[in-house]
Scaffold this motif. Structure first.
Motif, PDB file in Angstrom:
ATOM      1  N   GLU A  61      -8.959  -4.273   4.155  1.00 17.78           N
ATOM      2  CA  GLU A  61      -8.133  -3.076   4.014  1.00 17.78           C
ATOM      3  C   GLU A  61      -6.783  -3.295   4.679  1.00 17.78           C
ATOM      4  O   GLU A  61      -6.715  -3.653   5.861  1.00 17.78           O
ATOM      5  CB  GLU A  61      -8.809  -1.875   4.669  1.00 17.78           C
ATOM      6  CG  GLU A  61     -10.187  -1.539   4.132  1.00 17.78           C
ATOM      7  CD  GLU A  61     -10.803  -0.384   4.902  1.00 17.78           C
ATOM      8  OE1 GLU A  61     -10.322   0.753   4.744  1.00 17.78           O
ATOM      9  OE2 GLU A  61     -11.757  -0.633   5.672  1.00 17.78           O
ATOM     10  N   VAL A  62      -5.718  -3.084   3.916  1.00 15.26           N
ATOM     11  CA  VAL A  62      -4.365  -3.168   4.452  1.00 15.26           C
ATOM     12  C   VAL A  62      -3.601  -1.933   3.993  1.00 15.26           C
ATOM     13  O   VAL A  62      -3.429  -1.719   2.790  1.00 15.26           O
ATOM     14  CB  VAL A  62      -3.642  -4.443   3.966  1.00 15.26           C
ATOM     15  CG1 VAL A  62      -2.178  -4.415   4.378  1.00 15.26           C
ATOM     16  CG2 VAL A  62      -4.323  -5.686   4.532  1.00 15.26           C
ATOM     17  N   ARG A  63      -3.187  -1.098   4.933  1.00 15.00           N
ATOM     18  CA  ARG A  63      -2.461   0.129   4.597  1.00 15.00           C
ATOM     19  C   ARG A  63      -1.167   0.210   5.399  1.00 15.00           C
ATOM     20  O   ARG A  63      -1.111  -0.250   6.548  1.00 15.00           O
ATOM     21  CB  ARG A  63      -3.314   1.363   4.871  1.00 15.00           C
ATOM     22  CG  ARG A  63      -4.528   1.480   3.979  1.00 15.00           C
ATOM     23  CD  ARG A  63      -5.078   2.900   4.017  1.00 15.00           C
ATOM     24  NE  ARG A  63      -5.505   3.301   5.358  1.00 15.00           N
ATOM     25  CZ  ARG A  63      -6.689   3.027   5.862  1.00 15.00           C
ATOM     26  NH1 ARG A  63      -7.574   2.334   5.159  1.00 15.00           N
ATOM     27  NH2 ARG A  63      -7.011   3.440   7.068  1.00 15.00           N
ATOM     28  N   THR A  64      -0.175   0.835   4.814  1.00 13.48           N
ATOM     29  CA  THR A  64       1.107   1.040   5.479  1.00 13.48           C
ATOM     30  C   THR A  64       1.624   2.430   5.129  1.00 13.48           C
ATOM     31  O   THR A  64       1.704   2.782   3.946  1.00 13.48           O
ATOM     32  CB  THR A  64       2.138  -0.019   5.044  1.00 13.48           C
ATOM     33  OG1 THR A  64       1.643  -1.316   5.373  1.00 13.48           O
ATOM     34  CG2 THR A  64       3.482   0.204   5.734  1.00 13.48           C
ATOM     35  N   GLU A  65       1.963   3.209   6.136  1.00 19.26           N
ATOM     36  CA  GLU A  65       2.565   4.524   5.920  1.00 19.26           C
ATOM     37  C   GLU A  65       3.875   4.612   6.686  1.00 19.26           C
ATOM     38  O   GLU A  65       3.915   4.342   7.893  1.00 19.26           O
ATOM     39  CB  GLU A  65       1.637   5.656   6.389  1.00 19.26           C
ATOM     40  CG  GLU A  65       2.244   7.038   6.159  1.00 19.26           C
ATOM     41  CD  GLU A  65       1.396   8.176   6.706  1.00 19.26           C
ATOM     42  OE1 GLU A  65       1.587   9.320   6.249  1.00 19.26           O
ATOM     43  OE2 GLU A  65       0.567   7.917   7.597  1.00 19.26           O
ATOM     44  N   VAL A  66       4.939   4.980   5.989  1.00 23.06           N
ATOM     45  CA  VAL A  66       6.239   5.201   6.618  1.00 23.06           C
ATOM     46  C   VAL A  66       6.509   6.701   6.664  1.00 23.06           C
ATOM     47  O   VAL A  66       6.400   7.399   5.642  1.00 23.06           O
ATOM     48  CB  VAL A  66       7.364   4.490   5.842  1.00 23.06           C
ATOM     49  CG1 VAL A  66       8.722   4.825   6.456  1.00 23.06           C
ATOM     50  CG2 VAL A  66       7.141   2.981   5.843  1.00 23.06           C
ATOM     51  N   VAL A  67       6.826   7.197   7.843  1.00 19.25           N
ATOM     52  CA  VAL A  67       7.180   8.605   8.034  1.00 19.25           C
ATOM     53  C   VAL A  67       8.672   8.668   8.297  1.00 19.25           C
ATOM     54  O   VAL A  67       9.187   8.012   9.216  1.00 19.25           O
ATOM     55  CB  VAL A  67       6.395   9.221   9.214  1.00 19.25           C
ATOM     56  CG1 VAL A  67       6.733  10.703   9.350  1.00 19.25           C
ATOM     57  CG2 VAL A  67       4.893   9.024   9.025  1.00 19.25           C
ATOM     58  N   ALA A  68       9.381   9.442   7.472  1.00 14.61           N
ATOM     59  CA  ALA A  68      10.835   9.506   7.548  1.00 14.61           C
ATOM     60  C   ALA A  68      11.290  10.943   7.727  1.00 14.61           C
ATOM     61  O   ALA A  68      10.478  11.870   7.750  1.00 14.61           O
ATOM     62  CB  ALA A  68      11.452   8.903   6.291  1.00 14.61           C
ATOM     63  N   GLU A  69      12.592  11.138   7.833  1.00 11.71           N
ATOM     64  CA  GLU A  69      13.119  12.471   8.139  1.00 11.71           C
ATOM     65  C   GLU A  69      12.915  13.467   6.994  1.00 11.71           C
ATOM     66  O   GLU A  69      12.873  14.678   7.225  1.00 11.71           O
ATOM     67  CB  GLU A  69      14.606  12.392   8.487  1.00 11.71           C
ATOM     68  CG  GLU A  69      15.493  11.837   7.386  1.00 11.71           C
ATOM     69  CD  GLU A  69      16.966  11.842   7.787  1.00 11.71           C
ATOM     70  OE1 GLU A  69      17.375  12.768   8.513  1.00 11.71           O
ATOM     71  OE2 GLU A  69      17.687  10.926   7.366  1.00 11.71           O
ATOM     72  N   LYS A  70      12.737  12.968   5.754  1.00 11.00           N
ATOM     73  CA  LYS A  70      12.600  13.877   4.615  1.00 11.00           C
ATOM     74  C   LYS A  70      11.271  13.707   3.888  1.00 11.00           C
ATOM     75  O   LYS A  70      11.118  14.169   2.758  1.00 11.00           O
ATOM     76  CB  LYS A  70      13.753  13.666   3.637  1.00 11.00           C
ATOM     77  CG  LYS A  70      15.123  13.960   4.223  1.00 11.00           C
ATOM     78  CD  LYS A  70      16.220  13.692   3.208  1.00 11.00           C
ATOM     79  CE  LYS A  70      17.596  13.943   3.799  1.00 11.00           C
ATOM     80  NZ  LYS A  70      18.677  13.631   2.833  1.00 11.00           N
ATOM     81  N   GLY A  71      10.322  13.051   4.518  1.00  7.43           N
ATOM     82  CA  GLY A  71       9.030  12.870   3.862  1.00  7.43           C
ATOM     83  C   GLY A  71       8.352  11.603   4.326  1.00  7.43           C
ATOM     84  O   GLY A  71       8.773  10.957   5.287  1.00  7.43           O
ATOM     85  N   SER A  72       7.294  11.233   3.640  1.00  4.71           N
ATOM     86  CA  SER A  72       6.541  10.039   4.009  1.00  4.71           C
ATOM     87  C   SER A  72       6.012   9.373   2.749  1.00  4.71           C
ATOM     88  O   SER A  72       5.975   9.968   1.670  1.00  4.71           O
ATOM     89  CB  SER A  72       5.384  10.395   4.956  1.00  4.71           C
ATOM     90  OG  SER A  72       4.452  11.253   4.296  1.00  4.71           O
ATOM     91  N   ALA A  73       5.576   8.130   2.895  1.00  2.37           N
ATOM     92  CA  ALA A  73       5.011   7.393   1.764  1.00  2.37           C
ATOM     93  C   ALA A  73       3.977   6.426   2.297  1.00  2.37           C
ATOM     94  O   ALA A  73       4.137   5.849   3.377  1.00  2.37           O
ATOM     95  CB  ALA A  73       6.105   6.641   1.010  1.00  2.37           C
TER      96      ALA A  73
END
Length: 348
Positions: free
Chosen positions: A241-253
């Motif tokens: 399992e390899v996951r990446t989440e980016v949290v930014a000022e206008k949302g996340s992905a």
């Protein structure tokens, strides 16, 4: 650059263990414009066996002879890390493009020496095998961040889980062999260097080999202050399992959810499948990486011609972060990453 009669790039693959054998098969069956003409391995019988199965291929006992061979246009290094420095310098000496599996070298001093030697030549011949840059999901995430829709990225959460690792795997290898990919992902997605790292050791998995500090949590800070945390758990006994989440000022992905077919069955079971190993998860990335490398080298290109192709500097930067990470693993404290200024090396 001379070619075969078909115009294919003539490639030598050094190291034909698990990864190298995969690359031989990849170049021989799925990559266009390339032909494996030389293989080498310290287990001579293995190299001879693989060479015998490929038309026009032969085994060469000495890796430096394989690099210097006039019938070889380019080189793939899948040899053990401690051998990379000498082999990379030989590739540079013979003006041959090389795709080197990570690590570039096993310490920052020799990695920097390779960076400087390549810079002296005035052209980039080295690509490091950080294949995640060529994965469709990572490419989409990179494009999303660069497009500005999410605004300024602030935090990144990652998980890197393996079902099992060889018994020879030690605690430092979790940093050098596993975390190294998230190090490059961070630099790739954010376009900046990592300046500090801390490794936290939670309670060890009872199912892990004795003495292996698994799982580990890596906490990294980038030059502009972005926070990155990585859960590293290499003995889950479950899947890859390899996951990446980016949290930014206008949302996340988020990427890496393995959301293919999702099924619901009685009695109330909901779910799908998780990739059993790295080949299933990143097979496409490896194929894309190799195809782009072959395409560029065939026309006399360098790593500059690849889409986000990681070069020697990227290998050096990853080695520097991992060296600081191992120091933190031993001390439990945050450690500053020691790197030279890239601008101080002309052409790097």
């Amino acid at each position: 650059m001379s070619k075969t009669t078909t115009g294919d790039l003539r490639v030598a693959v050094l190291g034909v263990g698990v990864m190298g054998a995969d690359h031989v098969a990849r170049l021989s069956s799925r990559i266009s414009g390339a032909q494996v003409v030389v293989v080498n391995d310290y287990v001579t019988e293995k190299a001879e066996q693989i060479a015998a199965g490929i038309d026009g291929c032969r085994a060469v006992v000495d890796p430096l002879d394989a690099i210097a061979d006039p019938d070889v246009d380019a080189v793939v290094l899948a040899t053990p890390g401690p051998t990379h420095e000498k082999q990379l310098l030989a590739c540079l000496e013979h003006d041959k493009s090389v795709l080197c599996e990570k690590p570039l070298t096993t310490d920052i001093e020799t990695s920097l020496a390779v960076v400087k030697r390549e810079a002296e030549l005035g052209k980039r011949l080295i690509q490091v095998g950080f294949m995640r840059r060529f994965d469709h999901e990572y490419a989409r995430l990179k494009a999303l961040l660069d497009g500005g829709e999410l605004g300024r990225p602030l935090v990144m959460h990652c998980a890197h889980r393996n079902p099992a690792v060889p018994t020879s795997f030690d605690s430092a290898m979790i940093v050098r062999d596993s975390l190294v990919h998230e190090v490059d992902v961070t630099r790739f997605l954010f376009d900046e260097e990592i300046v500090s790292i801390q490794i936290v050791k939670p309670a060890a998995n009872p199912g892990a080999p004795h003495g292996l500090a698994d799982p580990q949590i890596a906490i990294m800070r980038t030059a502009s202050g972005k926070h990155v945390d990585v859960e590293l758990f290499v003995t889950t006994g479950v899947a890859y399992e390899v996951r990446t989440e980016v949290v930014a000022e206008k949302g996340s992905a988020m990427i890496g959810l393995d959301v293919g077919l999702v099924r619901k069955t009685a009695p109330g079971i909901w779910g799908g499948q998780i990739a059993p190993g790295f080949r299933e998860r990143f097979g496409q990335a490896y194929d894309t990486e190799f195809q782009r490398w072959v395409d560029a080298v065939r026309v006399g290109g360098t790593t500059q011609d690849y889409t986000d192709g990681p070069g020697a500097w990227d290998g050096y930067a990853a080695a520097a972060v991992c060296e600081a990470g191992v120091a933190s693993l031993n001390s439990g404290l945050p450690v500053e990453v020691a790197m030279v200024d890239r601008a101080s090396i002309d052409g790097a």
